[in-house]
Scaffold this active site. Sequence first.
Site, PDB file in Angstrom:
ATOM      1  CD  GLN A  61      28.456  45.654  40.176  1.00 15.95           C
ATOM      2  OE1 GLN A  61      28.410  46.794  40.559  1.00 15.95           O
ATOM      3  NE2 GLN A  61      28.814  44.696  40.981  1.00 15.95           N
ATOM      4  CB  CYS A  62      25.805  40.203  41.096  1.00 12.84           C
ATOM      5  SG  CYS A  62      26.634  38.717  40.488  1.00 12.84           S
ATOM      6  NE  ARG A  63      29.762  38.004  48.480  1.00 11.68           N
ATOM      7  CZ  ARG A  63      30.332  36.795  48.578  1.00 11.68           C
ATOM      8  NH1 ARG A  63      29.990  35.824  47.756  1.00 11.68           N
ATOM      9  NH2 ARG A  63      31.237  36.568  49.503  1.00 11.68           N
TER      10      ARG A  63
END
Length: 105
Positions: A61-63
């Site tokens: 995951q990231c932003r």
Amino acid sequence: MKEVSVQELKAKIDNKEDFQLIDVRETFEYEVSNLDGENIPLGGILIEADKISKDKPVIVQCRSGKRSAAAIMQLESQYGYENLYNLKGGILAWQEAFDPNMQVY
């Protein structure tokens, strides 16, 4: 590319399923808010690939889902990973669905 929604991720957390969560945002972003995943910034993902499991599902995951998608593409092409899932919408989707007060960089 395989993806999971934030609802699917929350179900996995609630059910205490065995998976690894990798957050590929920069450390300063991770320090603002995170989902208790392991922080391996995108720039070092190939160098630190040995920290990423091949034996169980790994959610990256990231932003917003763009950097995590890039990380997955690199790991799949360089190291042959087949157990990686992109968190659709990233931490922004999590904030919208479950935690509107969460600070997101």
